[in-house]
Design an enzyme around this catalytic site. Structure first.
Site, PDB file in Angstrom:
ATOM      1  N   GLU A  76      -5.782  -8.125  -0.259  1.00 34.56           N
ATOM      2  CA  GLU A  76      -6.452  -7.886   1.028  1.00 34.56           C
ATOM      3  C   GLU A  76      -7.902  -7.537   0.787  1.00 34.56           C
ATOM      4  OE1 GLU A  76      -4.814  -4.996   3.761  1.00 34.56           O
ATOM      5  OE2 GLU A  76      -2.754  -5.702   3.424  1.00 34.56           O
ATOM      6  N   GLU A 126       0.792  -1.228   0.000  1.00 36.63           N
ATOM      7  CA  GLU A 126       0.000   0.000   0.000  1.00 36.63           C
ATOM      8  C   GLU A 126       0.831   1.287   0.000  1.00 36.63           C
ATOM      9  OE1 GLU A 126      -4.049  -1.817   1.988  1.00 36.63           O
ATOM     10  OE2 GLU A 126      -2.969  -0.274   3.111  1.00 36.63           O
TER      11      GLU A 126
END
Length: 444
Positions: A354, A170
């Site tokens: 995720e 991320e």
């Protein structure tokens, strides 16, 4: 909802089901000779983290990893996505490795393979060694070389056993959330620091890919987080605001890696603050990857803001929300899968790296009922199946997270796990969602 509406047989035969964790959130950073990180400093600063909680103990996965991997294997998962702690491996960020840290990841890798779990590594999930933070951290261009050194050390040790590796989890969180909004370590609110961190995180990604290719490794990817930007209305101002949010959050990092270019709405605000010669780094940033990972949880409703750039405001949306206050919008996963393939990745395999929800779980009579989590995951996997049916090369889905854990600035309050963790006793209790998933994955 007590059961899933899908079984393993509803997905392609080579589709991977996995669960995900990260080092600082579960391991217990106080063990095994790990060096201090900027998260330790951030958490020790009053007001940054709920109750000033930190990752010193976390879930004590450092000592309990065999029990945790037993649970992951028993659920029927094919793969386990974990991250390595830079400061555990190199306490000063560079220089002499910590033998205890390397030995731990050695044991962890072997333990996954012994249980039939494919090891899927992330090199960096936000815990920067404090010694490097002291030198400017992600603002310092040298971080590309520091990260390359770390990559060489850790993958030189365990790379031969990895099924897949992604350098950085991320990048939006590493760059924007941590340097512009100040919500994560190092807690800055500085547009110049933001521009440099966002660029250098991609430079470091490219350097790590180069190093791992040099080690003869394959199945290397990039993992991005996504939030669907929904304009609050059809006004021109709202549409521009949502486009800017989308460009910063979703398109900047994809554009860097897959197009060798940053989107214009971002450059409008950040270009004056980017490091000199930034355009010359795209040769490194665009190092070819073998797959693209998508972390997806929610959407944001966006309206215009009259203040300084970026001229948008996040507004309260009408949909049901998780414990994080995030709207539940499964359609966004389908939208991102189809858009990413169409505009960035083409035939490259995609992985949902995720997806999951925080839920205020309640234990009654030794059981943890979490029907909302089952419904959330079921709805998102339905959107994944829809994308696959339309030809999107989606090859896997990783649920966040295996365990309740340290949720960064939110401490130990927000529970994302399939497995409940009592943070006083550290007892593990599989939730209803765990048992439902185990049933779904056992039927082909």
């Amino acid at each position: 909802m007590e059961n899933f509406t899908f079984t393993r047989g509803d997905f392609p035969s080579d589709f991977l089901f996995g669960c995900a964790t990260s080092s600082y959130q579960i391991e217990g950073h106080g063990f095994g000779g790990a060096g201090p990180t900027h998260w330790d400093s951030f958490a020790a600063t009053p007001g940054n983290v709920v109750r000033a909680e930190n990752g010193d103990l976390a879930c004590d996965h450092y000592h309990r990893y065999e029990e945790d991997l037993d649970l992951a294997a028993a659920a029927g998962f094919d793969a386990y996505r974990f991250s390595t702690s830079w400061a555990r491996v190199l306490p000063e960020g560079t220089g002499t490795p910590n033998a205890e840290g390397l030995d731990f990841y050695d044991r962890l890798s072997d333990a996954m393979l012994e249980r039939g779990l494919k090891p899927c590594a992330t090199l960096y999930h936000w815990e920067l060694p404090q010694a490097l933070a002291d030198q400017g951290g992600w603002r310092n261009r040298e971080i590309g070389n520091w990260f390359a050194e770390f990559t060489e050390v850790i993958m030189g040790r365990i790379g031969d056993r990895m099924y897949s590796v992604a350098p950085i989890n991320e990048p939006w969180c590493v760059g924007w959330l941590s340097h512009f909004l100040g919500h994560h370590a190092p807690g800055l609110r500085d547009i110049r620091a933001t521009a440099r961190a966002m660029h250098h995180v991609l430079l470091a990604h490219g350097r790590a890919i180069e190093v791992m290719r040099g080690l003869g490794m394959s199945n290397l990817g990039a993992v991005f987080n996504f939030e669907w930007a929904q304009p609050v209305d059809d006004s021109a101002q709202s549409l521009v605001a949502a486009e800017t949010y989308d460009a910063i959050y979703n398109r900047f990092f994809l554009g860097g890696v897959f197009k060798g270019a940053y989107p214009e709405p971002v450059l409008k605000g950040l270009e004056p603050h980017l490091p000199k010669g930034w355009q010359d780094d795209f040769k490194t940033i665009t190092q070819p990857v073998d797959w693209c990972g998508l972390n997806y949880y929610t959407r944001k409703v966006i309206g215009a803001d009259a203040g300084p750039w970026p001229h948008y405001a996040e507004l309260d949306g009408p949909l049901p929300k998780t414990q994080m206050g995030w709207e539940i919008y499964p359609e966004g996963l389908y939208q991102f899968l189809t858009r990413t393939q169409a505009e960035y990745t083409g035939d490259l395999p995609l992985i949902v790296t995720e997806n999951g929800m925080a839920n205020p779980d309640v234990i009654r009579d030794g059981t943890v009922s979490d029907p909302a989590r089952i419904a959330y995951v079921d709805a998102h996997l339905a959107q994944a199946r829809k994308a696959i049916a339309e030809g999107v090369p989606l090859k896997g889905y990783f649920l966040w997270s295996l365990l309740d854990n340290y949720e960064w600035a939110l401490g130990y309050e927000k529970r994302f796990g399939l497995i409940h963790v009592d943070f006083d006793t550290l007892a593990r209790t599989p939730k209803a969602s765990y048992h439902a998933l185990k049933t779904a994955l056992s039927h082909s």
